[in-house]
Design a protein around this motif. Sequence first.
Motif, short mmCIF file in Angstrom:
data_model
loop_
_atom_site.label_atom_id
_atom_site.label_comp_id
_atom_site.label_asym_id
_atom_site.label_seq_id
_atom_site.Cartn_x
_atom_site.Cartn_y
_atom_site.Cartn_z
N LYS A 1 89.72 44.40 31.84
CA LYS A 1 89.31 43.80 30.65
C LYS A 1 89.08 42.42 30.53
N VAL A 2 90.07 41.69 31.15
CA VAL A 2 90.02 40.18 31.25
C VAL A 2 88.85 39.70 32.01
N SER B 1 77.52 32.91 29.72
CA SER B 1 77.13 31.99 28.56
C SER B 1 77.32 30.71 28.69
N VAL C 1 81.67 37.37 30.94
CA VAL C 1 80.58 37.33 29.80
C VAL C 1 80.81 35.68 29.47
N LEU C 2 81.95 35.15 29.51
CA LEU C 2 81.97 33.61 29.16
C LEU C 2 81.29 32.79 30.20
N ARG D 1 85.97 41.28 32.75
CA ARG D 1 84.73 41.50 31.99
C ARG D 1 84.50 40.46 30.99
N ALA D 2 85.56 39.86 30.21
CA ALA D 2 85.40 38.96 29.17
C ALA D 2 85.40 37.47 30.10
N ARG D 3 85.84 37.23 31.09
CA ARG D 3 85.64 36.13 31.84
C ARG D 3 84.00 36.06 32.25
N SER E 1 99.02 33.84 25.82
CA SER E 1 99.25 35.42 25.85
C SER E 1 100.60 35.93 25.21
N PHE F 1 89.31 35.01 19.52
CA PHE F 1 90.09 35.17 21.02
C PHE F 1 90.22 34.16 21.65
N LYS F 2 91.20 34.40 22.81
CA LYS F 2 91.82 33.26 23.89
C LYS F 2 91.84 33.87 24.99
N LEU F 3 91.35 33.63 26.20
CA LEU F 3 91.44 33.82 27.32
C LEU F 3 92.41 32.99 28.36
#
Length: 361
Positions: free
Chosen positions: A347-348, A358, A354-355, A350-352, A288, A144-146
């Motif tokens: 969605k982005v 972590s 989580v990152l 939420r992913a950010r 992206s 994956f990649k943000l």
Amino acid sequence: MRTACDIVLTDTERSTLQRWSRGRSTPIRVVLRSRLVLLAAQGLMNKDIATAVGTSRQSVGLWRSRFAAQRLAGIEQDAPRGGRRPTRRDQVARLILERTTQTVPCNATHWSVRTLGTALGISPTMVHRVWKAHGLKPHLSRTFKLSNDPSFVEKLLDIVGLYLNPPEHALVLCADEKSQIQALDRTQPGLPLKKGRCGTYTHDYKRNGTTTLFAALELAEGRLIGSCMPRHRHQEWITFLTRIDTQTPADLDLHLIIDNYATHKHPAVQRWLQRHPRFHMHFTPTASSWLNLIERWFRELTDKRIRRGTFHSEQHLIQAIMDYMTEHNQHPKSFAWTAKAETILAKVARARAVLDKSASA
């Protein structure tokens, strides 16, 4: 004398049972049950059904009665089984989950059922059952990649807006280069596809040169404009922009969705764009490329024409690519973008989150 209950199916039940009986991903037990219920609906006796599907008469009677009582749910789901509750597994399940999700082994990147079982002093089978119950598959991973682009939101809204609400009196084109396409020739002929065996080709190959495909997908109709060139510098990009200019109606504005490759922003390109004001460039955020629909067509080209192809020369490869593009343009079809910007941004976010969590842990 005992008689089997009659089975009468509705149209929906018959359609579902037929789909289950032919489903390649349907569990084999459900396939068997669906077949015997369909045969029962035809009025066959249990002994005849047992012979036809290769099971016992008692099993046919069981699932015939189960369907009559519970309909589709009765054969899709197994009844609760008896037996002693797995107390030992319940005791160590939490520990297995913690070790699996929060630690890694000493000299490896992930746990296996055997390494974790050895570390905890339990059987690999127990580890496997806990993983299966909780949907854990440590041997699998995906990339994956943000994007860290500071203008991510603005660029996303701009491009998605073009997809969902394109401007009037204008064409929207998704353009990019597919560079370093290799003309690979196999060292031996492959074996053809046949029943019970997939097609094959050798793992080793001979390189016969490379080419770069410049392509633009017209969003509304799906028509492609493209050409192959030996390099992908700003000179070739300007040549391709000129081709787009000549192959599109002169009275329409052109909105090009492209990535941030340095060639696309070269000073010579900027000067060319100033002389052609109907061109409007829309840059995707960094990291992206999924926002550019031409990448989706590149994937089809790779899967259907290049990856398993055999090319004896660079010109042979170029001809194959252009033939594939010509065939596409004979029956053009675009890709429909359906994701709204708000959905993507949520969605982005939420992913950010989580990152960030972590990273701070």
